[in-house]
Design an enzyme around this catalytic site. Structure first.
Site, PDB file in Angstrom:
ATOM      1  CG  PHE A 128      38.961  56.891  66.232  1.00  0.00           C
ATOM      2  CD1 PHE A 128      39.655  57.847  66.945  1.00  0.00           C
ATOM      3  CD2 PHE A 128      37.845  56.310  66.814  1.00  0.00           C
ATOM      4  CE1 PHE A 128      39.255  58.225  68.220  1.00  0.00           C
ATOM      5  CE2 PHE A 128      37.429  56.680  68.086  1.00  0.00           C
ATOM      6  CZ  PHE A 128      38.142  57.636  68.785  1.00  0.00           C
ATOM      7  CG  ASP A 207      35.268  57.733  61.275  1.00  0.00           C
ATOM      8  OD1 ASP A 207      34.738  58.840  61.476  1.00  0.00           O
ATOM      9  OD2 ASP A 207      35.480  56.906  62.175  1.00  0.00           O
ATOM     10  CE1 TYR A 232      32.793  62.751  70.515  1.00  0.00           C
ATOM     11  CE2 TYR A 232      30.826  61.462  70.133  1.00  0.00           C
ATOM     12  CZ  TYR A 232      32.192  61.531  70.291  1.00  0.00           C
ATOM     13  OH  TYR A 232      32.944  60.394  70.218  1.00  0.00           O
ATOM     14  CE  LYS A 233      35.426  63.122  67.950  1.00  0.00           C
ATOM     15  NZ  LYS A 233      35.773  61.893  67.254  1.00  0.00           N
ATOM     16  NE  ARG A 386      43.067  65.953  69.102  1.00  0.00           N
ATOM     17  CZ  ARG A 386      42.061  65.079  69.056  1.00  0.00           C
ATOM     18  NH1 ARG A 386      42.052  64.131  68.138  1.00  0.00           N
ATOM     19  NH2 ARG A 386      41.089  65.120  69.943  1.00  0.00           N
TER      20      ARG A 386
HETATM   21  C1  LIG Z   1      35.457  60.681  67.710  1.00  0.00           C
HETATM   22  C2  LIG Z   1      35.579  59.629  66.681  1.00  0.00           C
HETATM   23  C3  LIG Z   1      34.714  58.532  66.690  1.00  0.00           C
HETATM   24  C4  LIG Z   1      33.694  58.400  67.782  1.00  0.00           C
HETATM   25  O1  LIG Z   1      33.120  57.157  67.847  1.00  0.00           O
HETATM   26  P1  LIG Z   1      31.874  56.909  68.806  1.00  0.00           P
HETATM   27  O2  LIG Z   1      31.579  55.485  68.582  1.00  0.00           O
HETATM   28  O3  LIG Z   1      30.772  57.809  68.349  1.00  0.00           O
HETATM   29  O4  LIG Z   1      32.316  57.203  70.201  1.00  0.00           O
HETATM   30  C5  LIG Z   1      34.829  57.612  65.676  1.00  0.00           C
HETATM   31  N1  LIG Z   1      35.764  57.751  64.702  1.00  0.00           N
HETATM   32  C6  LIG Z   1      36.600  58.807  64.659  1.00  0.00           C
HETATM   33  C7  LIG Z   1      37.571  58.955  63.544  1.00  0.00           C
HETATM   34  C8  LIG Z   1      36.542  59.771  65.661  1.00  0.00           C
HETATM   35  O5  LIG Z   1      37.371  60.801  65.640  1.00  0.00           O
END
Ligand SMILES: *Cc1c(COP(=O)(O)O)cnc(C)c1O
Length: 426
Positions: A128, A207, A232-233, A386
């Site tokens: 990410f 992560d 939140y996912k 997706r």
């Molecule tokens: C959604 C997501 C995040 C979210 O990061 P925030 O700082 O909480 O907004 C981080 N890493 C990955 C791989 C994600 O999919």
């Protein structure tokens, strides 16, 4: 098409036999939409509405400051313990609060300091981007001589796992990877990477944002030392819900947080002038916990724990595999490409497919012409549709509906009605 049964009939039979089917009714009613974006923002559990009303109107409205001692100071710990159960960690190895990015910043700083003398940080290009930014920021501010090496995936789908194993050596300070990649859903063999890192003296931060709540995680058994993740996912914690971090027990005294602040102090209400960190996982606290959004996480965790990760994984694979079958028959002939791992043991719970008109196809799914239900996927640049199949609430019939609708949009060229200008959130 199967000779004997249509995809629709197969899906109906799978839904009928689904041991998790009753969980759908525990969420806010979304029957006016086919929601395939639970991997970006999960549904609202009904119990969360009730919980928030209680926290707002009774705890905040009525109890006011007294609620800190009566309820709020205990809430993060109770939630962290539940997250620990979902990731295969001990209750005292998980902190909840802040965002995933901030949590990564706090522990990546600590790890890089611990690993003084080693200057290579490894990641891959399926990770990410916010994780890259955090690491680049740390190099910019503190670790000027470090090098962030981002290994490239050959196909944008599968991680360069062999190259990663080879690249980890005596110069590696930190390896930072998504366990499940946000675009392709590629899932790393976590234990394998951890073992290699351990033998080379490197540290790994995982992560878990796209893994937690959708695949069984056994961080302790897999030799994981550090992790961060989002709630939140698949955890259905609500927009902007606090994230979490994991630091294995024996390492908690060895690394320090990048942020020294009062909630991480050994005695915050003594108001001492000198910082003295707590010794436990809560040393990674910074400021006051966000009580309302924290409270919103817990009912979603309870639902996942009640369902059980093994059942969720079984259903998740059933959903993604069914989609793969429908894809082969309905979408591949129309020019779509499969952009997720084909092997089940390397796949998370979402699926990506590619089409040059991906963005406009997404728009046509979201805003159908007739009275068909909107289907909500998300779009990932430049051409990826997706589809998140959240096993706690999605049904097999929704999988088939999505495949059929996408085919119909392309065959009838209804996507041409939409312009190709990207919205701010896709
Ligand atoms: C959604 C997501 C995040 C979210 O990061 P925030 O700082 O909480 O907004 C981080 N890493 C990955 C791989 C994600 O999919």
């Amino acid at each position: 098409m199967n000779n004997l049964l249509s995809h629709k009939q197969i899906a109906a039979a799978l839904d009928h036999a689904d041991p998790l089917k009753h969980f759908r009714s525990r969420f806010f009613n979304t029957s006016d939409v086919i929601y395939l974006d639970g991997n970006s923002l999960g549904l609202l559990p009904l119990a969360t509405s009730a919980r928030l009303r209680q926290v707002v109107e009774y705890q905040w409205g009525n109890r006011l400051i007294r609620a800190w001692n009566e309820h709020w100071l205990q809430t993060p710990k109770r939630i962290a313990e539940k997250i620990a159960r979902l990731i295969g960690a001990q209750a005292d190895e998980v902190f909840v609060g802040d965002s995933t990015s901030i949590n990564l910043f706090k522990i990546a700083y600590g790890v890089l300091k611990l690993q003084e003398g080693r200057t290579v940080i490894l990641s891959d290009d399926l990770n990410f981007p916010s994780d890259f930014y955090v690491l680049q920021g740390l190099i910019n501010s503190y670790f000027h001589h470090h090098d962030l090496k981002i290994l490239a995936s050959q196909d944008g789908v599968n991680a360069p796992e062999e190259e990663m194993l080879q690249a980890i050596d005596g110069t590696t300070a930190l390896v930072c990877l998504s366990h499940v990649a946000f675009k392709s859903a590629y899932m790393y063999d976590m234990a394998n990477i951890n073992a290699k890192a351990r033998s080379a003296g490197a540290k790994v931060i995982w992560d878990l944002s796209h893994a937690v709540g959708s695949v069984p995680l056994t961080l302790n058994d897999w030799g994981a030392e550090f992790a961060v993740g989002c709630t939140y996912k698949y955890l259905n914690g609500g927009p902007g819900a606090p994230a979490f971090l994991y630091v294995r027990k024996d390492l908690q005294s060895q690394i320090e947080s990048a942020i020294w602040a009062w909630f991480g102090h050994a005695s915050p209400f003594s108001f001492e002038q000198q910082y003295r960190p707590r010794k436990d996982i809560w040393k990674f606290s910074a400021g006051t916990p966000p009580v309302l959004s924290m409270a919103a996480i817990e009912p979603g965790l309870d639902l996942l724990l009640e369902a059980g990760l093994d059942s969720l994984r079984k259903k998740s694979l059933s959903l993604t595999t069914l989609f793969r079958q429908a894809f082969a028959e309905q979408l591949k002939p129309l020019g779509f490409e499969w952009a997720s791992p084909t092997a089940e043991n390397q796949r998370g719970s979402h699926v990506s497919i590619r089409h040059p008109e991906g963005y406009r196809i997404c728009k046509a799914m979201i805003s159908p012409e007739n009275d068909a239900l909107p289907i909500i996927p998300d779009f990932r640049s430049p051409d990826i549709i997706r589809l998140g199949f959240a096993p706690l609430f999605n049904k097999h019939c929704e999988v088939i509906e999505a495949s059929e609708r996408i085919a119909q949009i392309v065959e009838s060229e209804t996507y041409l009605r939409f312009d190709a200008t990207l919205d701010a959130v896709t």
